[in-house]
Enzyme design. Structure first.
Site, PDB file in Angstrom:
ATOM      1  N   GLY A   1       5.989   5.068  -2.414  1.00  0.00           N
ATOM      2  CA  GLY A   1       6.913   5.521  -1.377  1.00  0.00           C
ATOM      3  C   GLY A   1       7.763   4.424  -0.769  1.00  0.00           C
ATOM      4  O   GLY A   1       8.539   4.682   0.152  1.00  0.00           O
TER       5      GLY A   1
ATOM      6  N   ASP B   1       0.853  -1.188   0.000  1.00  0.00           N
ATOM      7  CA  ASP B   1       0.000   0.000   0.000  1.00  0.00           C
ATOM      8  C   ASP B   1       0.892   1.242   0.000  1.00  0.00           C
ATOM      9  O   ASP B   1       1.940   1.252   0.630  1.00  0.00           O
ATOM     10  CB  ASP B   1      -0.903  -0.020   1.231  1.00  0.00           C
ATOM     11  CG  ASP B   1      -2.078   0.928   1.105  1.00  0.00           C
ATOM     12  OD1 ASP B   1      -2.294   1.484   0.007  1.00  0.00           O
ATOM     13  OD2 ASP B   1      -2.799   1.103   2.107  1.00  0.00           O
ATOM     14  N   GLU B   2       0.473   2.290  -0.691  1.00  0.00           N
ATOM     15  CA  GLU B   2       1.303   3.483  -0.905  1.00  0.00           C
ATOM     16  C   GLU B   2       2.655   3.056  -1.479  1.00  0.00           C
ATOM     17  O   GLU B   2       3.725   3.477  -1.033  1.00  0.00           O
ATOM     18  CB  GLU B   2       1.463   4.290   0.379  1.00  0.00           C
ATOM     19  CG  GLU B   2       0.161   4.853   0.921  1.00  0.00           C
ATOM     20  CD  GLU B   2      -0.569   5.782  -0.055  1.00  0.00           C
ATOM     21  OE1 GLU B   2       0.068   6.338  -0.971  1.00  0.00           O
ATOM     22  OE2 GLU B   2      -1.795   5.947   0.100  1.00  0.00           O
ATOM     23  N   ALA B   3       2.584   2.215  -2.496  1.00  0.00           N
ATOM     24  CA  ALA B   3       3.765   1.562  -3.063  1.00  0.00           C
ATOM     25  C   ALA B   3       4.777   2.529  -3.653  1.00  0.00           C
ATOM     26  O   ALA B   3       5.971   2.225  -3.694  1.00  0.00           O
ATOM     27  CB  ALA B   3       3.323   0.554  -4.127  1.00  0.00           C
TER      28      ALA B   3
ATOM     29  N   THR C   1      -0.833  -0.591  -4.564  1.00  0.00           N
ATOM     30  CA  THR C   1      -1.753   0.542  -4.700  1.00  0.00           C
ATOM     31  C   THR C   1      -1.019   1.798  -4.257  1.00  0.00           C
ATOM     32  O   THR C   1      -0.200   1.748  -3.338  1.00  0.00           O
ATOM     33  CB  THR C   1      -3.018   0.366  -3.829  1.00  0.00           C
ATOM     34  OG1 THR C   1      -2.622   0.233  -2.461  1.00  0.00           O
ATOM     35  CG2 THR C   1      -3.810  -0.853  -4.256  1.00  0.00           C
TER      36      THR C   1
END
Length: 199
Positions: free
Chosen positions: A94, A90-92, A117
């Site tokens: 970064g 998630d928040e890939a 995502t």
């Protein structure tokens, strides 16, 4: 992502679901509570799922665990073996590349899913490559907030007035596109956003 975790955890045999994000709050304050919320909506599902702070344990022995993606601690995501593995990043955008190297090294079995995502905040790394030079290896879903019925049009207008329609901030946060400027440039998008919102 919460529904994906529940679907795999409840329907697969011998499944492990490691989830990661650049910061722990993304997992423990957002993702895992979403799993708790949706699993508790139905009595039949609630009886089959135990949601803890960083883990989701299923009646059938399947296990989802949340571990922060840090380049100093990549082994937290290494050595995941099961008949079915689903890595969720998630928040890939970064996540450091060294973490993706560990994840990709674990995707050696026949049955796995690798889900990323994110807002596309950087134009380097695995998430960027998944939409560009390695696009043929992935199934891509792109969402434009301006076309979504879930997004308030006033928010879109405010973002346009604040940053300008041609800005990277608008391009990334509203349109869901990667920034035009190289992340190795003089000013990176994340730093520009912080400076624009700090008084």
């Amino acid at each position: 992502l919460a529904w994906l975790i529940l679907w795999i955890g409840l329907t697969r045999k011998d499944a492990k679901i490691p989830t990661t994000a650049p910061v722990s709050a993304q997992l423990t304050n957002l993702l895992i509570p979403e799993v708790r919320k949706w699993s508790s909506k139905t009595k039949e599902i609630a009886e089959l799922v135990e949601v803890q702070t960083q883990d989701v344990k299923f009646f059938n022995g399947n296990h989802c665990f949340a571990r922060t993606a840090r380049k100093e601690n990549t082994e937290a995501l290494a050595g995941v073996h099961a008949s079915f593995v689903c890595y969720i990043a998630d928040e890939a955008s970064g996540i450091d590349q060294t973490v993706f190297d560990v994840i990709e090294g674990a995707l050696t079995g026949d049955n796995y899913i690798f889900v990323m995502t994110s807002n596309p905040t950087r134009n380097t790394g695995t998430f960027y490559d998944s939409h560009n030079k390695k696009r043929s290896h992935y199934q891509i879903l792109h969402f434009d907030s301006e076309k979504s019925t879930n997004v308030n049009s006033k928010w879109v207008k405010d973002m346009e007035e604040k940053y300008g329609r041609d800005s990277d901030v608008f391009n990334v946060r509203v349109k869901g596109n990667f920034p035009k400027q190289n992340s190795g440039g003089l000013f990176e998008l994340d730093k520009l956003e912080t400076s624009m919102t700090t008084e």
